[in-house]
Design an enzyme around this catalytic site. Structure first.
Site, mmCIF file in Angstrom:
data_model
loop_
_atom_site.group_PDB
_atom_site.id
_atom_site.type_symbol
_atom_site.label_atom_id
_atom_site.label_comp_id
_atom_site.label_asym_id
_atom_site.label_seq_id
_atom_site.Cartn_x
_atom_site.Cartn_y
_atom_site.Cartn_z
ATOM 1 N N ASN A 6 -53.374 -56.814 6.169
ATOM 2 C CA ASN A 6 -53.532 -58.082 6.895
ATOM 3 C C ASN A 6 -53.900 -57.837 8.339
ATOM 4 O O ASN A 6 -53.498 -56.842 8.940
ATOM 5 C CB ASN A 6 -52.247 -58.920 6.819
ATOM 6 N N ALA A 7 -54.693 -58.783 8.865
ATOM 7 C CA ALA A 7 -54.941 -58.817 10.313
ATOM 8 C C ALA A 7 -54.979 -60.290 10.686
ATOM 9 O O ALA A 7 -56.033 -60.866 10.952
ATOM 10 C CB ALA A 7 -56.232 -58.117 10.669
ATOM 11 N N MET A 8 -53.782 -60.919 10.662
ATOM 12 C CA MET A 8 -53.701 -62.348 10.969
ATOM 13 C C MET A 8 -54.002 -62.588 12.456
ATOM 14 O O MET A 8 -54.587 -63.603 12.817
ATOM 15 C CB MET A 8 -52.308 -62.902 10.647
ATOM 16 N N CYS A 48 -46.971 -55.143 16.460
ATOM 17 C CA CYS A 48 -48.080 -55.712 15.677
ATOM 18 C C CYS A 48 -49.313 -54.819 15.824
ATOM 19 O O CYS A 48 -49.753 -54.563 16.939
ATOM 20 C CB CYS A 48 -48.418 -57.129 16.136
ATOM 21 N N LYS A 54 -38.138 -54.506 16.384
ATOM 22 C CA LYS A 54 -38.916 -54.104 15.198
ATOM 23 C C LYS A 54 -39.955 -53.060 15.585
ATOM 24 O O LYS A 54 -40.814 -53.306 16.429
ATOM 25 C CB LYS A 54 -39.589 -55.326 14.559
ATOM 26 N N GLY A 68 -41.434 -58.678 2.178
ATOM 27 C CA GLY A 68 -42.629 -59.392 2.600
ATOM 28 C C GLY A 68 -43.626 -59.563 1.471
ATOM 29 O O GLY A 68 -43.702 -60.614 0.833
HETATM 30 O O1 RRO Z 1 -50.061 -61.546 12.831
HETATM 31 C C1 RRO Z 1 -50.334 -60.384 12.470
HETATM 32 O O2 RRO Z 1 -51.517 -59.959 12.356
HETATM 33 C C2 RRO Z 1 -49.276 -59.396 12.192
HETATM 34 C C3 RRO Z 1 -48.152 -59.233 12.982
HETATM 35 BR BR1 RRO Z 1 -47.724 -60.361 14.385
HETATM 36 C C4 RRO Z 1 -47.269 -58.162 12.710
HETATM 37 O O3 RRO Z 1 -46.261 -57.932 13.405
HETATM 38 N N1 RRO Z 1 -47.579 -57.346 11.672
HETATM 39 C C5 RRO Z 1 -48.648 -57.524 10.914
HETATM 40 O O4 RRO Z 1 -48.876 -56.750 9.969
HETATM 41 N N2 RRO Z 1 -49.509 -58.571 11.162
#
Ligand code: RRO
Length: 305
Positions: free
Chosen positions: A71-73, A130, A165, A265
């Site tokens: 993921n890259a939210m 992150c 974390k 998760g």
């Molecule tokens: O939002 C994200 O891309 C994200 C966060 Br904040 C995080 O702490 N860990 C992650 O894998 N994605």
């Protein structure tokens, strides 16, 4: 009758069992977090919240890969102030709430921690790890000096336990864990996602708009478990394990390696809300089958006498 208890306490944060959702998964609203709790979690964790609303990266932001997901939210969130009412709502319903949050500067970490503390959260989880945003917003936790400073600043305003974390994307995670402990951290979550890449061979391009992303799911488990193991030998404070847990047996491996609780998760994205209760039940089954009366008895047991 068995005297088995699944309850654990992490620096005063009391959980009916050792499971929580990992920050970012199912944590974007009070109704979703309520369902996580109803699904059996011991506590719930919000999506990482900042000082202001953020849209995050544009799609695609999530892709399935071998053994998990990438993921890259990009830290999308409605801002800490917006979440205050939702925290109060959950607290009113008796749900233990851990607020995950981040900042671009040490001052912003302090301010956001203050807002969330006043909202009455049961614990603060400081996200210094992150992998998907510019250094000042994401990976402050790659550096021990910054980790200690951020932790100290948060501790100055926190009214509940402070959990830091950590990232697996560092050379020596123990150095960072020790810095967090020195800064006053009450507990450590290990770990955030592992930086990775997925490429589309037909398009001849990276799949994620951010190019790289964070790997979660079963492929992360051996790395995260090693991090918990090493941190357990380096600090005195409790550890929350996170990375690829999808069964009671996975969770037990984390407890034996030194975690007092676990976060779930990717398995919750795949398996739905009941996964928390199922994993807690699996831990209970292991304890009773092996003659243990509580979770504490097996924390760190694989390290030997
Ligand atoms: O939002 C994200 O891309 C994200 C966060 Br904040 C995080 O702490 N860990 C992650 O894998 N994605």
């Amino acid at each position: 009758m068995s005297q088995l208890s699944l309850a654990v306490s992490i620096a005063g944060l009391k959980l009916r069992n050792p499971t929580m959702n990992a920050a970012g998964v199912l944590g974007i609203s009070a109704p979703l977090l309520r369902r996580v709790y109803d699904g059996g979690a011991g506590a719930v964790v919000t999506k990482s919240l900042g000082g202001a609303q953020r849209m995050g990266h544009s799609n695609p932001t999530l892709v399935s890969v071998e053994g998990g997901a990438l993921n890259a939210m990009g830290l999308p969130n409605p801002g800490a102030e917006y979440f205050v009412e939702m925290i109060r709502e959950l607290k009113g319903e008796g749900v233990p709430v851990v607020a995950s949050f981040f900042g671009g500067t040490i001052e912003e970490f302090r301010e956001v921690a203050s807002v969330l503390s006043e909202a009455g959260v049961d614990a603060l989880e400081v996200n210094v790890s992150c992998p998907n945003v510019a250094e000042e917003l994401g990976m402050l936790g790659a550096d021990p000096v910054n980790t200690e400073k951020v932790t100290e600043a948060v501790k100055e305003v926190a009214r509940s336990p402070v959990i830091v974390k950590l990232s697996p994307n560092v050379t020596d995670i123990c150095e960072i864990a020790v810095a967090a402990e020195r800064g006053g951290a009450d507990a450590i979550t290990a770990v955030n996602t592992l930086k990775g890449l997925a490429v589309d061979a037909d398009l001849r391009k990276p799949i994620l708009t951010n190019v790289t992303g964070g790997l979660s799911g079963p492929a992360l488990k051996p790395v995260a478990l090693r991090c918990v193991w090493e941190i357990y030998e380096a600090v005195e404070i409790p550890i929350i394990g996170c990375g690829g847990i999808s069964s009671g047996r996975d969770a037990v491996e984390y407890l034996l390696s030194g975690a007092t609780a676990v976060q779930i998760g990717t398995a919750a994205m795949d398996g739905g809300f009941d996964v928390f209760g199922e994993i807690a039940e699996g831990i209970g089954g292991y304890l009773s089958e092996n003659g243990f009366k509580g979770v504490k008895e097996i924390v760190g047991l694989a390290h030997g006498g």
